[in-house]
Design a protein around this motif. Structure first.
Motif, mmCIF file in Angstrom:
data_model
loop_
_atom_site.group_PDB
_atom_site.id
_atom_site.type_symbol
_atom_site.label_atom_id
_atom_site.label_comp_id
_atom_site.label_asym_id
_atom_site.label_seq_id
_atom_site.Cartn_x
_atom_site.Cartn_y
_atom_site.Cartn_z
ATOM 1 N N GLY A 40 0.805 -1.222 0.000
ATOM 2 C CA GLY A 40 0.000 0.000 0.000
ATOM 3 C C GLY A 40 0.834 1.267 0.000
ATOM 4 N N CYS A 41 2.150 1.122 0.022
ATOM 5 C CA CYS A 41 3.062 2.261 0.041
ATOM 6 C C CYS A 41 4.054 2.125 -1.112
ATOM 7 C CB CYS A 41 3.811 2.303 1.370
ATOM 8 S SG CYS A 41 2.710 2.483 2.783
ATOM 9 N N ASP A 42 4.652 3.242 -1.491
ATOM 10 C CA ASP A 42 5.658 3.145 -2.550
ATOM 11 C C ASP A 42 6.990 3.784 -2.178
ATOM 12 O OD1 ASP A 42 5.069 5.826 -2.802
ATOM 13 O OD2 ASP A 42 4.423 5.721 -4.889
ATOM 14 N N ALA A 43 7.199 3.986 -0.866
ATOM 15 C CA ALA A 43 8.472 4.499 -0.374
ATOM 16 C C ALA A 43 8.602 4.149 1.103
ATOM 17 C CB ALA A 43 8.567 6.012 -0.558
ATOM 18 N N LEU A 44 9.861 3.947 1.531
ATOM 19 C CA LEU A 44 10.154 3.733 2.945
ATOM 20 C C LEU A 44 10.928 4.929 3.469
ATOM 21 C CD1 LEU A 44 11.365 0.007 3.122
ATOM 22 C CD2 LEU A 44 9.086 0.928 3.573
ATOM 23 N N LEU A 45 10.634 5.292 4.696
ATOM 24 C CA LEU A 45 11.328 6.362 5.397
ATOM 25 C C LEU A 45 12.016 5.707 6.589
ATOM 26 C CD1 LEU A 45 11.714 9.431 5.415
ATOM 27 C CD2 LEU A 45 9.561 9.616 6.672
ATOM 28 N N LEU A 46 13.360 5.782 6.622
ATOM 29 C CA LEU A 46 14.130 5.041 7.611
ATOM 30 C C LEU A 46 15.186 5.914 8.266
ATOM 31 C CD1 LEU A 46 14.845 1.889 5.397
ATOM 32 C CD2 LEU A 46 13.029 2.126 7.109
ATOM 33 N N GLY A 47 15.460 5.626 9.531
ATOM 34 C CA GLY A 47 16.618 6.194 10.199
ATOM 35 C C GLY A 47 17.840 5.370 9.850
ATOM 36 N N ARG A 48 19.009 5.870 10.193
ATOM 37 C CA ARG A 48 20.258 5.215 9.821
ATOM 38 C C ARG A 48 20.383 3.799 10.371
ATOM 39 N NH1 ARG A 48 24.542 4.015 12.479
ATOM 40 N NH2 ARG A 48 24.011 5.372 14.210
ATOM 41 N N VAL A 49 20.090 3.611 11.651
ATOM 42 C CA VAL A 49 20.277 2.299 12.270
ATOM 43 C C VAL A 49 19.357 1.263 11.626
ATOM 44 C CG1 VAL A 49 20.087 0.999 14.433
ATOM 45 C CG2 VAL A 49 21.107 3.293 14.432
ATOM 46 N N THR A 50 18.095 1.615 11.438
ATOM 47 C CA THR A 50 17.160 0.689 10.803
ATOM 48 C C THR A 50 17.576 0.419 9.363
ATOM 49 O OG1 THR A 50 15.380 1.433 12.248
ATOM 50 C CG2 THR A 50 14.735 0.297 10.217
ATOM 51 N N TYR A 51 17.964 1.464 8.649
ATOM 52 C CA TYR A 51 18.436 1.293 7.271
ATOM 53 C C TYR A 51 19.596 0.295 7.212
ATOM 54 C CZ TYR A 51 21.367 2.223 3.230
ATOM 55 O OH TYR A 51 22.167 2.072 2.124
ATOM 56 N N GLU A 52 20.583 0.470 8.075
ATOM 57 C CA GLU A 52 21.751 -0.413 8.042
ATOM 58 C C GLU A 52 21.361 -1.863 8.335
ATOM 59 O OE1 GLU A 52 24.448 1.520 10.755
ATOM 60 O OE2 GLU A 52 25.236 2.834 9.188
ATOM 61 N N ILE A 87 11.722 -1.198 -3.384
ATOM 62 C CA ILE A 87 11.004 0.037 -3.066
ATOM 63 C C ILE A 87 12.019 1.148 -2.741
ATOM 64 C CG2 ILE A 87 10.757 -0.435 -0.588
ATOM 65 C CD1 ILE A 87 7.874 0.639 -0.784
ATOM 66 N N PRO A 88 11.789 2.376 -3.195
ATOM 67 C CA PRO A 88 12.706 3.470 -2.845
ATOM 68 C C PRO A 88 12.723 3.718 -1.336
ATOM 69 C CG PRO A 88 11.272 4.113 -4.658
ATOM 70 C CD PRO A 88 10.744 2.814 -4.120
ATOM 71 N N LYS A 89 13.912 4.006 -0.821
ATOM 72 C CA LYS A 89 14.084 4.286 0.597
ATOM 73 C C LYS A 89 14.689 5.673 0.760
ATOM 74 C CE LYS A 89 14.795 -0.469 0.502
ATOM 75 N NZ LYS A 89 14.719 -0.838 -0.897
ATOM 76 N N TYR A 90 14.179 6.410 1.735
ATOM 77 C CA TYR A 90 14.710 7.727 2.085
ATOM 78 C C TYR A 90 15.242 7.624 3.500
ATOM 79 C CZ TYR A 90 12.274 8.972 -2.125
ATOM 80 O OH TYR A 90 11.864 9.015 -3.434
ATOM 81 N N VAL A 91 16.523 7.939 3.666
ATOM 82 C CA VAL A 91 17.207 7.681 4.925
ATOM 83 C C VAL A 91 17.616 8.989 5.594
ATOM 84 C CG1 VAL A 91 19.188 6.528 6.001
ATOM 85 C CG2 VAL A 91 18.068 5.501 3.989
ATOM 86 N N ALA A 92 17.232 9.123 6.863
ATOM 87 C CA ALA A 92 17.638 10.265 7.678
ATOM 88 C C ALA A 92 18.889 9.865 8.454
ATOM 89 C CB ALA A 92 16.520 10.658 8.631
ATOM 90 N N LYS A 96 25.880 9.546 7.509
ATOM 91 C CA LYS A 96 26.041 8.952 6.177
ATOM 92 C C LYS A 96 26.227 10.044 5.124
ATOM 93 C CE LYS A 96 25.261 4.451 6.747
ATOM 94 N NZ LYS A 96 26.294 3.482 6.443
ATOM 95 N N THR A 97 26.849 9.656 4.015
ATOM 96 C CA THR A 97 26.973 10.546 2.868
ATOM 97 C C THR A 97 26.139 9.973 1.728
ATOM 98 O OG1 THR A 97 28.880 9.381 1.946
ATOM 99 C CG2 THR A 97 29.334 11.164 3.537
ATOM 100 N N PRO A 98 25.774 10.795 0.745
ATOM 101 C CA PRO A 98 25.000 10.275 -0.389
ATOM 102 C C PRO A 98 25.699 9.109 -1.095
ATOM 103 C CG PRO A 98 24.954 12.664 -0.417
ATOM 104 C CD PRO A 98 25.931 12.255 0.665
ATOM 105 N N GLU A 99 27.025 9.137 -1.135
ATOM 106 C CA GLU A 99 27.776 8.073 -1.801
ATOM 107 C C GLU A 99 27.674 6.735 -1.061
ATOM 108 O OE1 GLU A 99 28.672 11.921 -2.791
ATOM 109 O OE2 GLU A 99 29.312 11.108 -0.860
ATOM 110 N N GLN A 100 27.355 6.775 0.203
ATOM 111 C CA GLN A 100 27.249 5.549 1.002
ATOM 112 C C GLN A 100 25.876 4.890 0.881
ATOM 113 O OE1 GLN A 100 28.426 7.535 4.701
ATOM 114 N NE2 GLN A 100 30.140 6.108 4.851
ATOM 115 N N MET A 101 24.950 5.547 0.230
ATOM 116 C CA MET A 101 23.602 5.002 0.111
ATOM 117 C C MET A 101 23.576 3.906 -0.945
ATOM 118 S SD MET A 101 21.530 6.555 2.264
ATOM 119 C CE MET A 101 22.879 6.211 3.365
ATOM 120 N N LYS A 102 23.155 2.740 -0.534
ATOM 121 C CA LYS A 102 22.988 1.577 -1.409
ATOM 122 C C LYS A 102 21.564 1.075 -1.215
ATOM 123 C CE LYS A 102 27.498 1.568 -2.137
ATOM 124 N NZ LYS A 102 27.877 2.779 -2.774
ATOM 125 N N TRP A 103 21.216 -0.056 -1.804
ATOM 126 C CA TRP A 103 19.950 -0.733 -1.565
ATOM 127 C C TRP A 103 18.762 0.174 -1.943
ATOM 128 C CZ3 TRP A 103 16.620 -1.371 3.175
ATOM 129 C CH2 TRP A 103 15.824 -2.521 3.091
#
Length: 194
Positions: A40-52, A87-92, A96-103
């Motif tokens: 029902g969603c098309d994006a995830l909003l995650l903090g750093r720890v959960t993202y990792e 699904i696209p993820k947006y990480v707070a 982290k730097t933009p270059e470190q964003m994977k997945w």
């Protein structure tokens, strides 16, 4: 406008940290329910720890559609892991730097509240926030959460990090729905009171 939906697992005493305690209550019913929520969603909003944590676990889960953990392994619905992985993820994160964003993830840069408001204004389905205690508390303080889905498990831990931190601002919520699972877990759905 898209909604930000906070979806959390908590113990009866409000602890959300390291939810390995949910595994004994895990059922096909719960997994299907959470998969439908994700669809029902098309994006995830995650903090750093959960993202990792998610970025380390979900690609492996996608290989077998099985969640592997020390308590007991369990299967998830076909397509669940694929959805989580694509699904696209947006990480707070402040570290982290933009270059470190994977997945399939993007770093939220600039003012968090402003950037989340921009995400909400984009066309699309709702945005799902999972785990991410610090992020969720910031979103709540900024009045950016449109719905809370709190799945309460029949466990009392006595200590651990609670979902909601101490704050000096009263937040009143309106009960929308209750879903009781056969395992004994109960999902409570709330929206901010107007």
């Amino acid at each position: 406008m898209r909604k930000v939906i906070v979806s959390e697992f908590v113990t009866l005493d409000g602890v959300m940290e390291d939810p390995i305690w949910t595994v004994p209550f895990n059922t096909d019913e719960q997994n299907q329910h959470k998969f439908e929520e994700l669809l029902g969603c098309d994006a995830l909003l995650l903090g750093r720890v959960t993202y990792e944590g998610f970025a380390a676990a979900w690609p492996k889960t996608g290989e077998t559609n099985t969640v592997v953990n020390p308590v007991r392994d369990f299967s998830i619905p076909e397509g669940f892991a694929e959805r989580m992985n694509t699904i696209p993820k947006y990480v707070a994160s402040r570290t982290k730097t933009p270059e470190q964003m994977k997945w399939n993830a993007s770093l939220i840069q600039g003012n968090l509240a402003e950037e989340v408001l921009k995400l909400k204004q984009r066309p699309g389905q709702d945005i799902l926030a999972l785990g991410s205690r610090e992020l969720v508390n910031t979103l709540m303080q900024e009045d950016l959460v449109d719905e809370y889905r709190i799945m309460v498990f029949p466990v009392v831990l006595g200590s651990g990090r609670h979902l909601f931190k101490d704050q000096d601002q009263l937040k009143t919520l309106q009960h929308i729905a209750t879903k009781t699972l056969r395992s004994g877990a109960v999902e409570l759905t709330y929206r901010p009171a107007k």
